[in-house]
Structure formats: C-alpha cells, structure tokens
Design a protein around this motif. Sequence first.
Motif, PDB file in Angstrom:
ATOM      1  N   ARG A 165       0.829  -1.195   0.000  1.00  0.00           N
ATOM      2  CA  ARG A 165       0.000   0.000   0.000  1.00  0.00           C
ATOM      3  C   ARG A 165       0.871   1.255   0.000  1.00  0.00           C
ATOM      4  NH1 ARG A 165      -3.542   2.219   5.071  1.00  0.00           N
ATOM      5  NH2 ARG A 165      -4.506   4.004   3.997  1.00  0.00           N
ATOM      6  N   ASP A 166       0.495   2.233  -0.856  1.00  0.00           N
ATOM      7  CA  ASP A 166       1.224   3.516  -0.941  1.00  0.00           C
ATOM      8  C   ASP A 166       0.368   4.643  -0.382  1.00  0.00           C
ATOM      9  OD1 ASP A 166       3.500   2.514  -1.940  1.00  0.00           O
ATOM     10  OD2 ASP A 166       3.266   3.287  -3.971  1.00  0.00           O
ATOM     11  N   GLN A 167       1.013   5.508   0.403  1.00  0.00           N
ATOM     12  CA  GLN A 167       0.367   6.731   0.870  1.00  0.00           C
ATOM     13  C   GLN A 167       1.293   7.905   0.518  1.00  0.00           C
ATOM     14  OE1 GLN A 167      -1.658   6.491   4.909  1.00  0.00           O
ATOM     15  NE2 GLN A 167      -0.237   4.723   5.063  1.00  0.00           N
ATOM     16  N   VAL A 168       0.729   8.955  -0.007  1.00  0.00           N
ATOM     17  CA  VAL A 168       1.521  10.137  -0.398  1.00  0.00           C
ATOM     18  C   VAL A 168       0.952  11.361   0.310  1.00  0.00           C
ATOM     19  CG1 VAL A 168       2.307  11.584  -2.284  1.00  0.00           C
ATOM     20  CG2 VAL A 168       2.085   9.122  -2.633  1.00  0.00           C
ATOM     21  N   PHE A 169       1.828  12.119   0.955  1.00  0.00           N
ATOM     22  CA  PHE A 169       1.429  13.326   1.666  1.00  0.00           C
ATOM     23  C   PHE A 169       2.298  14.490   1.183  1.00  0.00           C
ATOM     24  CE2 PHE A 169       0.790   9.652   4.366  1.00  0.00           C
ATOM     25  CZ  PHE A 169      -0.501   9.824   4.845  1.00  0.00           C
ATOM     26  N   HIS A 170       1.687  15.657   1.029  1.00  0.00           N
ATOM     27  CA  HIS A 170       2.407  16.878   0.662  1.00  0.00           C
ATOM     28  C   HIS A 170       2.462  17.805   1.878  1.00  0.00           C
ATOM     29  CE1 HIS A 170       2.617  16.044  -3.676  1.00  0.00           C
ATOM     30  NE2 HIS A 170       1.418  15.477  -3.518  1.00  0.00           N
ATOM     31  N   ASN A 171       3.653  18.308   2.161  1.00  0.00           N
ATOM     32  CA  ASN A 171       3.827  19.196   3.319  1.00  0.00           C
ATOM     33  C   ASN A 171       4.349  20.542   2.829  1.00  0.00           C
ATOM     34  OD1 ASN A 171       3.625  18.666   6.376  1.00  0.00           O
ATOM     35  ND2 ASN A 171       5.472  19.945   6.202  1.00  0.00           N
ATOM     36  N   ALA A 172       3.657  21.635   3.166  1.00  0.00           N
ATOM     37  CA  ALA A 172       3.982  22.956   2.618  1.00  0.00           C
ATOM     38  C   ALA A 172       5.006  23.721   3.443  1.00  0.00           C
ATOM     39  CB  ALA A 172       2.708  23.792   2.494  1.00  0.00           C
ATOM     40  N   THR A 173       5.481  23.152   4.544  1.00  0.00           N
ATOM     41  CA  THR A 173       6.527  23.788   5.354  1.00  0.00           C
ATOM     42  C   THR A 173       7.557  22.734   5.730  1.00  0.00           C
ATOM     43  OG1 THR A 173       5.523  23.372   7.518  1.00  0.00           O
ATOM     44  CG2 THR A 173       4.784  25.337   6.321  1.00  0.00           C
ATOM     45  N   ARG A 174       8.591  23.149   6.447  1.00  0.00           N
ATOM     46  CA  ARG A 174       9.586  22.171   6.888  1.00  0.00           C
ATOM     47  C   ARG A 174       9.115  21.366   8.089  1.00  0.00           C
ATOM     48  NH1 ARG A 174      14.106  24.693  10.569  1.00  0.00           N
ATOM     49  NH2 ARG A 174      13.042  26.473  11.528  1.00  0.00           N
ATOM     50  N   PHE A 175       8.129  21.894   8.819  1.00  0.00           N
ATOM     51  CA  PHE A 175       7.595  21.197   9.988  1.00  0.00           C
ATOM     52  C   PHE A 175       6.521  20.197   9.567  1.00  0.00           C
ATOM     53  CE2 PHE A 175       9.284  25.122  11.751  1.00  0.00           C
ATOM     54  CZ  PHE A 175       9.977  24.656  12.853  1.00  0.00           C
TER      55      PHE A 175
END
Length: 467
Positions: free
Chosen positions: A414-424
């Motif tokens: 299973r693949d999960q992809v997350f996008h994070n707009a900051t370094r935290f």
Amino acid sequence: MANTIKISKAKNLIFKKLSFLYLVFILFLFLSSPGKFLDHYENLVPAQEVVLEKLRTQLEELPEGDSKSQNLKAQTLSSLQKLEEIRTGYYDYRNTNHIAGEKLKENLFATNEIIQGSYGTRFQETLENFNQAYLEFGGSDLSAELLSPKDFADQEIQARDFFFKETPNAVIESVINHLETVILIHSIEALKGEKIELLKQEVSEADQLDLIQNFKKTLSKGEKLLFKVRLPDSIQNLKVLINGKDLAPFQVDSGFQHFEYLPEAPGNYVVDLYLDEERFFHNFKVTKPGIKLNRQGSSYLSQVGETQILQLNPQYLPEGDLSFVSEHADLSYENGLLKITPYNPGAFDVFMKLDDKKVDSLSLYAKDVNTIDVALMDIAGKENGLNQLAYLEASNPFWQVVNFKLRIKSPGGRDQVFHNATRFLRSELKEAILRAPEGSIMAFENIKVIGKNGHSYRDGRAILKMK
C-alpha cells in the motif's frame, strides 16, 4: 619560364588557409599578451619628474626680461599648468575606476577624456598658445614638433591624436611628463640664448655600496622607509634626496646617519644619495591599499551556500573604518579573515570600502550546487531519524527546507503520499508514520530548499528510512 613552379589549385588553397591560420595565431598571441612592458612607463615617471623639477627651477631663476621674455615665461608656466590639469584628471579617473593590473593596458581615458573629450581641445589649444608665444619671442616654428608631428609614413597628424590615440592608461603620465620637458627645454634655451647642459655624472645603484643598509624595494602605504648610511673618513659630504626633495637624517651616531621617510601616496620613488661628487640611487615602490590574499589558505573559487574564508594580507589593508560589501554574497570580516557565502553561481565582486568609499575590489567565482543534504530533526534540534520527528533541516544553515513530499510504502504494497507545505511535519504526517507497520519504507522526496537570500531555490537530497 623554364624555372617556373606551378602550384595546383588545391595546394594553393591549402597554402592560403595556412597563411590565414598563421595570422589568426599571431592575433591571438598579441591579444593574450600580458602587457608587462607597460610597467616600464610607470617606473619611468619618478626619473622624469626629477628632470622636470630641475628644469622648473632653472626657468624660475631666470631674470626678468622684456615684455616678450615675460610673455614666453608666463605662457610656459600656463602650459605646464594646463598639462597638470590633465594629469589630475587622470588621477581622478584612475582612482574612481580602480586602474591597476590589466586595466593599465586599456586606453579608455585617452579615448573618452582626451580624443573625444574636453581635455583634447584644451590640450591642442595649450600647445598652440605656447607655439605662438615662442614665435613672438623670436623662436622657430614648433608646429612640426608639437602641433602636427609626422608619423612613420611622413603624414602629419594632429597632436591630440599623435600623442594620445589608443594610448594605454599606464603611459598617460609619462607622455605628459615628456611634453612638459619639451616645452621647458625650448623655453629655457630661448630665454637663455644657449643650449641646456644637464648634469652628466656616473650613477650607481645603491645596492653596489656596502655603506648603505636596510633598503627595501616595496612598502605598503603608511609604512616608513628606514635606512642608515655609514660615512668613512674619506667622505666629507652626504646629501640625500627622495624624488628631488632633500631628506635630513633624524639621528647621527658612531659614524652612521639614520634616515626615515614616510611616503605621502602610493607610487614609485627614487632615492638619490650624493657622497661628495659620487651619486648612488635606489628605487622603491609604495603599493596602494587593497585586497591582497595570503596564498596559503585562500582560493578564488567558492560554492553557492558554502562559507569560504579568505586570509587577507594585513600589510596592504588601509587604516580607518574598513568594511566589505557584495550584492551577491553574505560577508563578515574580523582580524584579517573575510568570510564569504555566495548567493548565486558565477562570477561576482567583493568591494572593500574605507570610510564608506570603495577603494578596491576582488573578483571571485562561485560553483553551483545541485542538491542539498537534508536531515530529519526532533523537537530539540537533534538528528534523530523517525523517532519524535518534528521537521526537516538542511545540513548547511544557508539553506532552509520550504516543502517536501512524504511517500509511505507498507510491506503489503500500500502507498500513501502526503504533501507538506513547510519544513515542519503536520499532525497528519506524524500520525501516518506512527500507524505505519514495521518494515514500511518512508521516502522524503521532492524536497525544495531556499537560500538565505530568499531567491536561490535548489532540490534537497531524498531521504529513505525503514520503520
């Protein structure tokens, strides 16, 4: 015709190509010439000035004559003043444009300020006025020598072009001294009615005399020239001059006379020592304040975002409120160490300022960097892998992570992809990492970093971790 050699068209074409390539080779050889011969002209200036000083003294000591004599003398002094204004203009141009090194080969001052500028018109008028006064006194016409000299093809050329067309910066001062010498000699000989006999004597270098000690060849601005002369019993008189001006000893003891001299400005200097009737000389140079690197530990090549430390030679640094600036790098200076962190790849300049005025510059080159190393940090700012992961941080503090993508691949596929707009990391990403089963692969990828200047973007190096 029996001895004629026929060359085929093909061979003739080859010969023409070889001749053309030979000419190209000569051209490139000429253009790449370092132009070291120009140093000769700057070294010639002090000797010219010594002669000029003697000629000026002779002119001033001439008795007052009739109105024509007074007019010629006045016009001579006026002509010298006009030529000195060109010299002053060159000094200003040289200081403003930092004329040194390769720039001495350029001819922009002669072209822009004399040939095409106002100095050229005044220069021509100065020579014409002197020639007119010389004629009125009863001298011969100096047009062929001053106003329109002839070139090697016997073609007359206007004085402005003859003396200054394509004249390198390094030669300007020597040409002005030459013209002043010509004017003075013609004027003095006309007023005295006899040829000038310049003093002829044998001159030796001071290095050949073991009576003189501690001479240096190069001084930095603000450094004193110190030397002492031992006088044997056979020597009755000692006279010391620097650039034609008397220098008295500051101390006399045990047969030695001690001298010190503080040069007023950078340039070339001549020391004349007269031991009775015998003359000795010594040349030394005062370097202008500037950026000089200690070769060991310094490099002209840097890298974007990497702090480079240059070791400056303190001997050449001026005294006063010193600072360094650059539009393309972050700078700090302390105790002879200049720290430079370039913002962008390519060539850039670092300027040294004294009392908020630019006095010198240094050209450097920054290599680009494609990917930036990034680490996983906990809340305490320690690199701690996935344990208590709080944010991503670039190893080089010049860079800062602005966004990234997290891909979690579980053992089941299973693949999960997350996008994070900051370094935290957002709470959603932290929870996903906690819930992921053992053996899951965490890929931090598409990491984007930005430079300290707020403009330079680069890719961060991807990070792979297994839970």
